[in-house]
Design a protein around this motif. Structure first.
Motif, PDB file in Angstrom:
ATOM      1  N   UNK A  22       0.814  -1.222   0.000  1.00  0.00           N
ATOM      2  CA  UNK A  22       0.000   0.000   0.000  1.00  0.00           C
ATOM      3  C   UNK A  22       0.846   1.271   0.000  1.00  0.00           C
ATOM      4  N   UNK A  23       1.916   1.288   0.759  1.00  0.00           N
ATOM      5  CA  UNK A  23       2.683   2.530   0.915  1.00  0.00           C
ATOM      6  C   UNK A  23       3.920   2.595   0.029  1.00  0.00           C
ATOM      7  N   UNK A  24       4.219   1.547  -0.709  1.00  0.00           N
ATOM      8  CA  UNK A  24       5.430   1.498  -1.528  1.00  0.00           C
ATOM      9  C   UNK A  24       5.485   2.546  -2.635  1.00  0.00           C
ATOM     10  N   UNK A  25       4.403   2.796  -3.367  1.00  0.00           N
ATOM     11  CA  UNK A  25       4.505   3.790  -4.442  1.00  0.00           C
ATOM     12  C   UNK A  25       4.749   5.199  -3.884  1.00  0.00           C
ATOM     13  N   UNK A  26       5.585   5.958  -4.580  1.00  0.00           N
ATOM     14  CA  UNK A  26       5.816   7.341  -4.171  1.00  0.00           C
ATOM     15  C   UNK A  26       4.622   8.225  -4.509  1.00  0.00           C
ATOM     16  N   UNK A  27       3.890   7.848  -5.542  1.00  0.00           N
ATOM     17  CA  UNK A  27       2.742   8.627  -5.993  1.00  0.00           C
ATOM     18  C   UNK A  27       1.547   8.391  -5.060  1.00  0.00           C
ATOM     19  N   UNK A  28       1.037   9.441  -4.420  1.00  0.00           N
ATOM     20  CA  UNK A  28      -0.086   9.251  -3.486  1.00  0.00           C
ATOM     21  C   UNK A  28      -1.353   8.734  -4.159  1.00  0.00           C
ATOM     22  N   UNK A  29      -1.561   9.078  -5.419  1.00  0.00           N
ATOM     23  CA  UNK A  29      -2.751   8.574  -6.116  1.00  0.00           C
ATOM     24  C   UNK A  29      -2.644   7.068  -6.330  1.00  0.00           C
ATOM     25  N   UNK A  30      -1.434   6.605  -6.617  1.00  0.00           N
ATOM     26  CA  UNK A  30      -1.226   5.159  -6.780  1.00  0.00           C
ATOM     27  C   UNK A  30      -1.504   4.434  -5.465  1.00  0.00           C
ATOM     28  N   UNK A  31      -1.136   5.042  -4.358  1.00  0.00           N
ATOM     29  CA  UNK A  31      -1.431   4.442  -3.048  1.00  0.00           C
ATOM     30  C   UNK A  31      -2.944   4.372  -2.824  1.00  0.00           C
ATOM     31  N   UNK A  32      -3.663   5.424  -3.211  1.00  0.00           N
ATOM     32  CA  UNK A  32      -5.125   5.408  -3.081  1.00  0.00           C
ATOM     33  C   UNK A  32      -5.745   4.318  -3.944  1.00  0.00           C
ATOM     34  N   UNK A  33      -5.224   4.154  -5.153  1.00  0.00           N
ATOM     35  CA  UNK A  33      -5.744   3.119  -6.054  1.00  0.00           C
ATOM     36  C   UNK A  33      -5.519   1.736  -5.449  1.00  0.00           C
ATOM     37  N   UNK A  34      -4.371   1.538  -4.845  1.00  0.00           N
ATOM     38  CA  UNK A  34      -4.098   0.250  -4.203  1.00  0.00           C
ATOM     39  C   UNK A  34      -4.996   0.027  -2.993  1.00  0.00           C
ATOM     40  N   UNK A  71     -18.097   1.207   1.227  1.00  0.00           N
ATOM     41  CA  UNK A  71     -18.412   1.483  -0.178  1.00  0.00           C
ATOM     42  C   UNK A  71     -18.462   2.983  -0.437  1.00  0.00           C
ATOM     43  N   UNK A  72     -19.017   3.757   0.484  1.00  0.00           N
ATOM     44  CA  UNK A  72     -19.040   5.217   0.339  1.00  0.00           C
ATOM     45  C   UNK A  72     -17.617   5.773   0.305  1.00  0.00           C
ATOM     46  N   UNK A  73     -16.747   5.249   1.156  1.00  0.00           N
ATOM     47  CA  UNK A  73     -15.350   5.690   1.163  1.00  0.00           C
ATOM     48  C   UNK A  73     -14.689   5.392  -0.181  1.00  0.00           C
ATOM     49  N   UNK A  74     -14.927   4.182  -0.696  1.00  0.00           N
ATOM     50  CA  UNK A  74     -14.370   3.811  -2.007  1.00  0.00           C
ATOM     51  C   UNK A  74     -14.859   4.779  -3.075  1.00  0.00           C
ATOM     52  N   UNK A  75     -16.157   5.026  -3.111  1.00  0.00           N
ATOM     53  CA  UNK A  75     -16.738   5.909  -4.126  1.00  0.00           C
ATOM     54  C   UNK A  75     -16.185   7.331  -4.012  1.00  0.00           C
ATOM     55  N   UNK A  76     -16.083   7.855  -2.792  1.00  0.00           N
ATOM     56  CA  UNK A  76     -15.561   9.207  -2.597  1.00  0.00           C
ATOM     57  C   UNK A  76     -14.092   9.308  -2.989  1.00  0.00           C
ATOM     58  N   UNK A  77     -13.318   8.299  -2.628  1.00  0.00           N
ATOM     59  CA  UNK A  77     -11.895   8.308  -2.963  1.00  0.00           C
ATOM     60  C   UNK A  77     -11.701   8.204  -4.466  1.00  0.00           C
ATOM     61  N   UNK A  78     -12.471   7.322  -5.108  1.00  0.00           N
ATOM     62  CA  UNK A  78     -12.376   7.193  -6.568  1.00  0.00           C
ATOM     63  C   UNK A  78     -12.719   8.507  -7.252  1.00  0.00           C
ATOM     64  N   UNK A  79     -13.671   9.254  -6.695  1.00  0.00           N
ATOM     65  CA  UNK A  79     -14.068  10.528  -7.278  1.00  0.00           C
ATOM     66  C   UNK A  79     -12.983  11.576  -7.212  1.00  0.00           C
ATOM     67  N   UNK A  80     -12.035  11.429  -6.302  1.00  0.00           N
ATOM     68  CA  UNK A  80     -10.949  12.396  -6.156  1.00  0.00           C
ATOM     69  C   UNK A  80      -9.711  12.070  -6.981  1.00  0.00           C
ATOM     70  N   UNK A  81      -9.625  10.848  -7.481  1.00  0.00           N
ATOM     71  CA  UNK A  81      -8.442  10.422  -8.236  1.00  0.00           C
ATOM     72  C   UNK A  81      -8.511  10.986  -9.654  1.00  0.00           C
ATOM     73  N   UNK A  82      -7.408  11.593 -10.130  1.00  0.00           N
ATOM     74  CA  UNK A  82      -7.397  12.118 -11.499  1.00  0.00           C
ATOM     75  C   UNK A  82      -7.743  11.031 -12.515  1.00  0.00           C
ATOM     76  N   UNK A  83      -8.414  11.408 -13.610  1.00  0.00           N
ATOM     77  CA  UNK A  83      -8.946  10.413 -14.550  1.00  0.00           C
ATOM     78  C   UNK A  83      -7.893   9.573 -15.284  1.00  0.00           C
ATOM     79  N   UNK A  84      -6.656  10.037 -15.382  1.00  0.00           N
ATOM     80  CA  UNK A  84      -5.670   9.269 -16.144  1.00  0.00           C
ATOM     81  C   UNK A  84      -5.103   8.076 -15.364  1.00  0.00           C
TER      82      UNK A  84
END
Length: 103
Positions: A22-34, A71-84
């Motif tokens: 979970x914490x290995x990627x330097x990119x915070x968005x990648x950590x959120x995706x994981x 599920x709400x947390x997942x949905x909210x977090x996904x909504x904040x992640x850049x589309x690419x």
């Protein structure tokens, strides 16, 4: 005495590996995706747990609420992640070990 110790050792190793993954990627968005991938995998077990309440000798009355909150947390977090950024699936334990880069 040894089988419980082996079970505990595996739990510790898997928890440690999940944390590193979970914490290995330097990119915070990648950590959120994981984190989302891990939570989705946990939700599969949660849904099975809720679906068969008579199989368990414990109070599961809050499990449905917990499931909704996760599920709400997942949905909210996904909504904040850049589309690419692309969604990923949680990987099994052996692949998890090989994906962690230890320096």
């Amino acid at each position: 005495m040894l089988p419980p110790a082996l079970s505990l050792a595996r739990i510790v190793i898997e928890t440690y590996d999940n944390t590193l993954w979970l914490v290995n990627p330097e990119d915070p968005w990648e950590r959120d995706i994981r984190l989302i991938a891990l939570l989705k995998e946990e939700m599969k077990g949660y849904k099975e747990y809720i679906k068969n309440p008579n199989d368990y000798n414990e109070d599961i009355s809050t499990s449905g609420k917990d499931s909704i909150l996760i599920q709400e947390y997942i949905d909210n977090t996904k909504g904040n992640i850049p589309p690419h950024y692309e969604e990923i699936k949680y990987i099994n334990f052996h692949d998890l070990l090989s994906s962690i880069k230890l320096y």
